[in-house]
Write a protein that holds these residues in place. Sequence first.
Motif, PDB file in Angstrom:
ATOM      1  N   SER A 171      44.396  22.750  29.235  1.00 32.73           N
ATOM      2  CA  SER A 171      45.098  23.771  30.234  1.00 32.73           C
ATOM      3  C   SER A 171      46.142  24.619  29.442  1.00 32.73           C
ATOM      4  O   SER A 171      46.690  25.684  30.152  1.00 32.73           O
ATOM      5  CB  SER A 171      45.397  23.285  31.568  1.00 32.73           C
ATOM      6  OG  SER A 171      46.618  22.539  31.264  1.00 32.73           O
ATOM      7  N   GLU A 191      37.442  26.975  31.641  1.00 32.79           N
ATOM      8  CA  GLU A 191      36.334  26.276  31.814  1.00 32.79           C
ATOM      9  C   GLU A 191      36.285  25.240  30.740  1.00 32.79           C
ATOM     10  O   GLU A 191      36.684  25.520  29.585  1.00 32.79           O
ATOM     11  CB  GLU A 191      35.068  27.061  31.887  1.00 32.79           C
ATOM     12  CG  GLU A 191      33.856  26.505  31.959  1.00 32.79           C
ATOM     13  CD  GLU A 191      32.587  27.392  31.728  1.00 32.79           C
ATOM     14  OE1 GLU A 191      31.498  27.058  31.749  1.00 32.79           O
ATOM     15  OE2 GLU A 191      32.911  28.522  31.846  1.00 32.79           O
ATOM     16  N   MET A 206      40.920  34.964  34.172  1.00 32.53           N
ATOM     17  CA  MET A 206      40.719  33.592  33.672  1.00 32.53           C
ATOM     18  C   MET A 206      40.875  33.295  32.391  1.00 32.53           C
ATOM     19  O   MET A 206      40.361  34.015  31.443  1.00 32.53           O
ATOM     20  CB  MET A 206      39.164  33.204  34.276  1.00 32.53           C
ATOM     21  CG  MET A 206      38.758  31.881  34.025  1.00 32.53           C
ATOM     22  SD  MET A 206      37.257  31.509  34.754  1.00 32.53           S
ATOM     23  CE  MET A 206      37.688  29.724  35.151  1.00 32.53           C
ATOM     24  N   ILE A 228      47.583  26.427  38.966  1.00 34.66           N
ATOM     25  CA  ILE A 228      47.421  27.802  38.526  1.00 34.66           C
ATOM     26  C   ILE A 228      46.075  27.499  37.861  1.00 34.66           C
ATOM     27  O   ILE A 228      45.554  26.584  37.515  1.00 34.66           O
ATOM     28  CB  ILE A 228      48.340  28.038  37.325  1.00 34.66           C
ATOM     29  CG1 ILE A 228      48.018  29.145  36.618  1.00 34.66           C
ATOM     30  CG2 ILE A 228      48.437  26.786  36.503  1.00 34.66           C
ATOM     31  CD1 ILE A 228      49.331  29.709  35.941  1.00 34.66           C
ATOM     32  N   GLU A 229      45.224  28.580  37.827  1.00 34.76           N
ATOM     33  CA  GLU A 229      43.734  28.724  37.226  1.00 34.76           C
ATOM     34  C   GLU A 229      43.737  28.114  35.710  1.00 34.76           C
ATOM     35  O   GLU A 229      44.485  28.336  34.949  1.00 34.76           O
ATOM     36  CB  GLU A 229      43.354  29.914  37.107  1.00 34.76           C
ATOM     37  CG  GLU A 229      41.827  30.447  37.287  1.00 34.76           C
ATOM     38  CD  GLU A 229      41.248  31.624  37.358  1.00 34.76           C
ATOM     39  OE1 GLU A 229      40.004  31.680  37.689  1.00 34.76           O
ATOM     40  OE2 GLU A 229      42.089  32.772  37.246  1.00 34.76           O
ATOM     41  N   ILE A 230      42.643  27.492  35.452  1.00 36.82           N
ATOM     42  CA  ILE A 230      42.318  27.000  33.978  1.00 36.82           C
ATOM     43  C   ILE A 230      41.063  27.457  33.449  1.00 36.82           C
ATOM     44  O   ILE A 230      40.247  27.793  34.172  1.00 36.82           O
ATOM     45  CB  ILE A 230      42.523  25.450  33.980  1.00 36.82           C
ATOM     46  CG1 ILE A 230      41.592  24.678  34.977  1.00 36.82           C
ATOM     47  CG2 ILE A 230      44.014  25.105  34.244  1.00 36.82           C
ATOM     48  CD1 ILE A 230      41.543  23.272  34.838  1.00 36.82           C
ATOM     49  N   ASN A 286      38.590  25.071  39.354  1.00 37.77           N
ATOM     50  CA  ASN A 286      39.698  26.132  39.463  1.00 37.77           C
ATOM     51  C   ASN A 286      41.156  25.958  38.910  1.00 37.77           C
ATOM     52  O   ASN A 286      41.489  26.723  37.930  1.00 37.77           O
ATOM     53  CB  ASN A 286      39.715  26.655  40.895  1.00 37.77           C
ATOM     54  CG  ASN A 286      38.455  27.265  41.249  1.00 37.77           C
ATOM     55  OD1 ASN A 286      37.580  27.639  40.506  1.00 37.77           O
ATOM     56  ND2 ASN A 286      38.086  27.055  42.553  1.00 37.77           N
ATOM     57  N   THR A 287      41.636  24.672  39.366  1.00 35.81           N
ATOM     58  CA  THR A 287      43.007  24.536  39.013  1.00 35.81           C
ATOM     59  C   THR A 287      42.914  23.020  38.579  1.00 35.81           C
ATOM     60  O   THR A 287      43.889  22.454  38.095  1.00 35.81           O
ATOM     61  CB  THR A 287      43.920  24.688  40.237  1.00 35.81           C
ATOM     62  OG1 THR A 287      43.614  23.966  41.148  1.00 35.81           O
ATOM     63  CG2 THR A 287      44.075  26.295  40.483  1.00 35.81           C
ATOM     64  N   SER A 288      41.995  22.192  38.877  1.00 34.40           N
ATOM     65  CA  SER A 288      42.132  20.875  38.625  1.00 34.40           C
ATOM     66  C   SER A 288      41.104  20.398  37.562  1.00 34.40           C
ATOM     67  O   SER A 288      40.059  21.159  37.049  1.00 34.40           O
ATOM     68  CB  SER A 288      41.722  19.925  39.886  1.00 34.40           C
ATOM     69  OG  SER A 288      40.284  20.285  40.117  1.00 34.40           O
TER      70      SER A 288
END
Length: 171
Positions: free
Chosen positions: A50, A128, A1, A124-126, A85-87
Amino acid sequence: MPKAKNVKESLTIMTEMVMPNDTNTLGNLMGGNLMRMMDVAAAIAAQKHSNRIVVTASVDNVSFVNPIPLGNVVTLEAKITRAFNTSMEVVVDVFSENIPAGQKSKTNQAFLTFVAVDQSGRPIEIAEAIPETELELELFEGALRRRQLRLVLAGRMKPEEASELKAIFKI
């Protein structure tokens, strides 16, 4: 992450003067032009957070409370409120300023949701988002409720699954 980022790192400020080509027949900024500016500012904030290509997933209600006249300066301030998660949700505040008259007012606010994608267009994961100020924390805490409401309204979540909305739906 990816490593977490402070909300302030996404801050994006855009300023533009309302020109004749931007206006309706009443001499005010056309709503569609304002929505485009809001989308661009919010997308830049989402990209800053991101470090990815982002696509607009949704735009919450945009109310046109006060007109923005020809010649006024429009300032848009956009920043991440929360990342999932991705948004990520982005808030955009819009200000109108008549510089010669010394008048400035907030005219609009909207929440937009973006999804970070890879080169193939797949989510795709971004990282926190870390709120630091009282306002950032308030927006961060409300983001989950707004997200669940968006998902329920889009038919992607059942009302009974929306844990943050139980009071609204009386479940």
